[in-house]
Scaffold this active site. Structure first.
Site, PDB file in Angstrom:
ATOM      1  N   ASP A  34      41.213  35.813  33.506  1.00 48.21           N
ATOM      2  CA  ASP A  34      39.865  35.466  33.961  1.00 48.21           C
ATOM      3  C   ASP A  34      39.822  35.224  35.474  1.00 48.21           C
ATOM      4  O   ASP A  34      40.800  34.780  36.065  1.00 48.21           O
ATOM      5  CB  ASP A  34      39.389  34.213  33.210  1.00 48.21           C
ATOM      6  CG  ASP A  34      37.892  33.975  33.368  1.00 48.21           C
ATOM      7  OD1 ASP A  34      37.143  34.961  33.567  1.00 48.21           O
ATOM      8  OD2 ASP A  34      37.466  32.808  33.296  1.00 48.21           O
ATOM      9  N   HIS A  51      37.775  43.490  39.404  1.00 48.27           N
ATOM     10  CA  HIS A  51      38.341  44.069  38.179  1.00 48.27           C
ATOM     11  C   HIS A  51      39.450  45.063  38.527  1.00 48.27           C
ATOM     12  O   HIS A  51      40.490  45.105  37.882  1.00 48.27           O
ATOM     13  CB  HIS A  51      37.245  44.765  37.358  1.00 48.27           C
ATOM     14  CG  HIS A  51      36.230  43.808  36.794  1.00 48.27           C
ATOM     15  ND1 HIS A  51      36.583  42.645  36.171  1.00 48.27           N
ATOM     16  CD2 HIS A  51      34.867  43.846  36.765  1.00 48.27           C
ATOM     17  CE1 HIS A  51      35.488  42.002  35.774  1.00 48.27           C
ATOM     18  NE2 HIS A  51      34.436  42.709  36.130  1.00 48.27           N
ATOM     19  N   LEU A 145      58.697  46.215  25.302  1.00 47.86           N
ATOM     20  CA  LEU A 145      57.637  45.204  25.356  1.00 47.86           C
ATOM     21  C   LEU A 145      56.468  45.693  24.520  1.00 47.86           C
ATOM     22  O   LEU A 145      56.012  46.831  24.682  1.00 47.86           O
ATOM     23  CB  LEU A 145      57.168  44.994  26.809  1.00 47.86           C
ATOM     24  CG  LEU A 145      55.916  44.129  26.983  1.00 47.86           C
ATOM     25  CD1 LEU A 145      56.200  42.670  26.667  1.00 47.86           C
ATOM     26  CD2 LEU A 145      55.358  44.249  28.406  1.00 47.86           C
TER      27      LEU A 145
HETATM   28  C1  IPE Z   1      37.171  35.666  28.728  1.00 48.08           C
HETATM   29  O1  IPE Z   1      36.580  35.534  29.970  1.00 48.08           O
HETATM   30  C2  IPE Z   1      37.310  37.116  28.378  1.00 48.08           C
HETATM   31  C3  IPE Z   1      38.290  37.864  29.174  1.00 48.08           C
HETATM   32  C4  IPE Z   1      39.051  37.386  30.101  1.00 48.08           C
HETATM   33  C5  IPE Z   1      38.400  39.245  28.852  1.00 48.08           C
HETATM   34  P1  IPE Z   1      34.998  35.322  30.118  1.00 48.08           P
HETATM   35  O2  IPE Z   1      34.739  35.257  31.574  1.00 48.08           O
HETATM   36  O3  IPE Z   1      34.271  36.343  29.354  1.00 48.08           O
HETATM   37  O4  IPE Z   1      34.793  33.914  29.425  1.00 48.08           O
HETATM   38  P2  IPE Z   1      33.674  32.808  29.667  1.00 48.08           P
HETATM   39  O5  IPE Z   1      32.360  33.510  29.599  1.00 48.08           O
HETATM   40  O6  IPE Z   1      33.916  32.210  31.003  1.00 48.08           O
HETATM   41  O7  IPE Z   1      33.887  31.814  28.572  1.00 48.08           O
HETATM   42  C1  IPE Z   2      37.736  38.496  33.635  1.00 47.17           C
HETATM   43  O1  IPE Z   2      37.107  38.241  34.828  1.00 47.17           O
HETATM   44  C2  IPE Z   2      37.603  39.950  33.226  1.00 47.17           C
HETATM   45  C3  IPE Z   2      36.659  40.163  32.130  1.00 47.17           C
HETATM   46  C4  IPE Z   2      36.040  39.251  31.462  1.00 47.17           C
HETATM   47  C5  IPE Z   2      36.407  41.551  31.775  1.00 47.17           C
HETATM   48  P1  IPE Z   2      35.577  37.897  34.914  1.00 47.17           P
HETATM   49  O2  IPE Z   2      34.813  39.158  35.067  1.00 47.17           O
HETATM   50  O3  IPE Z   2      35.155  37.032  33.784  1.00 47.17           O
HETATM   51  O4  IPE Z   2      35.503  37.087  36.273  1.00 47.17           O
HETATM   52  P2  IPE Z   2      34.724  35.745  36.542  1.00 47.17           P
HETATM   53  O5  IPE Z   2      35.172  34.765  35.493  1.00 47.17           O
HETATM   54  O6  IPE Z   2      33.261  36.054  36.447  1.00 47.17           O
HETATM   55  O7  IPE Z   2      35.169  35.343  37.896  1.00 47.17           O
HETATM   56 MG    MG Z   3      35.103  35.035  33.485  1.00 48.88          MG
END
Ligand code: IPE
Ligand code: IPE
Ligand code: MG
Length: 256
Positions: A34, A51, A145
């Site tokens: 995240d 990303h 892995l």
């Molecule tokens: C969790 O992150 C999902 C992934 C890392 C793929 P999110 O950004 O979607 O989660 P919330 O919305 O902060 O809970």
């Molecule tokens: C995690 O990063 C990747 C996915 C959920 C696909 P985020 O896109 O949730 O990034 P933040 O949390 O908004 O910074």
């Molecule tokens: Mg996120």
């Protein structure tokens, strides 16, 4: 030149080199990757740049797991809830997935990585699903892995799917009793032991629908580092922290 100040041992800077012991490494690590969007926004860049950078971070951690001989890594790449993001971001993430699984496939295959997609793969655009399935087939017999990639994954959906299978089995008269093992064997992670360690980067302290059943006794590690900045050194910090913990599984240490 002035006399060099020699600090006593307690005043010296601690050796910052982290020591991950080869003993007591987790067998299965889960990572909630995240913070990509915030990483980019903080730099005045579009979220999607985060990303892309996040995909680089994943490569480094996969390599590090291979080096440390950690056998299973489950990464949360896209949740069932992430479909609700703006279409442009969803489209980009799908394209990126396709690109990474195309460009990196030979290298990952060469490194002995077995790619196992987990989630509602039927929701993916056809070219992405095809490539994900191709990657899984190509790498199926690799043993270094096991990389479970949670894509369109949601733990509640996974449990629901297991319950539906149970009902089907019951209706067919094939079910005499239900144990924890019966349910575990109906989850995407059926062939894996539960994760020993779950890492979440990006500063939030929640599971966001990741491996809810499987994490019953997992050690949780939260890092404020945004995923694109999560280096192998940050990963080692998590492992060192894990190695200091005492896992009790509800029992007590009878030697105390
Ligand atoms: C969790 O992150 C999902 C992934 C890392 C793929 P999110 O950004 O979607 O989660 P919330 O919305 O902060 O809970
Ligand atoms: C995690 O990063 C990747 C996915 C959920 C696909 P985020 O896109 O949730 O990034 P933040 O949390 O908004 O910074
Ligand atoms: Mg996120």
């Amino acid at each position: 030149m002035g006399k060099k100040l020699v600090l006593p041992w307690w005043g010296r800077k601690k050796n910052t080199e982290l020591e991950v012991s080869p003993k007591g490494l987790p067998h299965h690590v889960g990572i909630i990757m995240d913070g990509n969007g915030r990483w980019a926004t903080a730099r005045g860049l579009p979220r999607v740049v985060g990303h892309r950078q996040g995909a680089e971070a994943l490569r480094e951690i996969v390599r590090e797991c291979g080096r440390l001989a950690i056998p299973i890594l489950t990464v949360y790449a896209f949740s069932t809830e992430n479909w609700q993001r703006p279409q442009a971001e969803v489209d980009f993430l799908m394209e990126l997935l396709l690109e990474v699984l195309t460009d990196e496939l030979e290298t990952l295959h060469g490194e002995g990585v077995r790619i196992v997609p987990i989630g509602q793969l039927g929701d993916l655009p056809k070219p992405v699903r095809d490539q994900v399935e191709y990657a899984a087939t190509l790498t199926a017999s690799n043993e270094n892995l096991k990389l479970n990639m949670a894509i369109s994954y949601g733990s509640r959906q996974e449990i629901l799917k297991a319950v539906e299978s149970l009902i089907d089995m019951a209706v067919r008269g094939e079910l005499t009793q239900v144990t924890e093992m019966t349910i575990a064997k109906l989850l995407y992670t059926a062939e894996d032991p539960d994760p020993d360690l779950i890492i979440r980067t990006g500063g939030e302290r929640r599971l966001s629908n990741f491996l809810l059943w499987q994490s019953a006794y997992s050690e949780l590690y939260f890092s404020d580092v945004m995923w694109p900045d999560f280096t192998k050194e940050e990963f080692q910090k998590a492992l060192v922290d894990y190695q200091k913990r005492e896992r009790r599984f509800g029992k007590i240490d009878e030697n105390e």
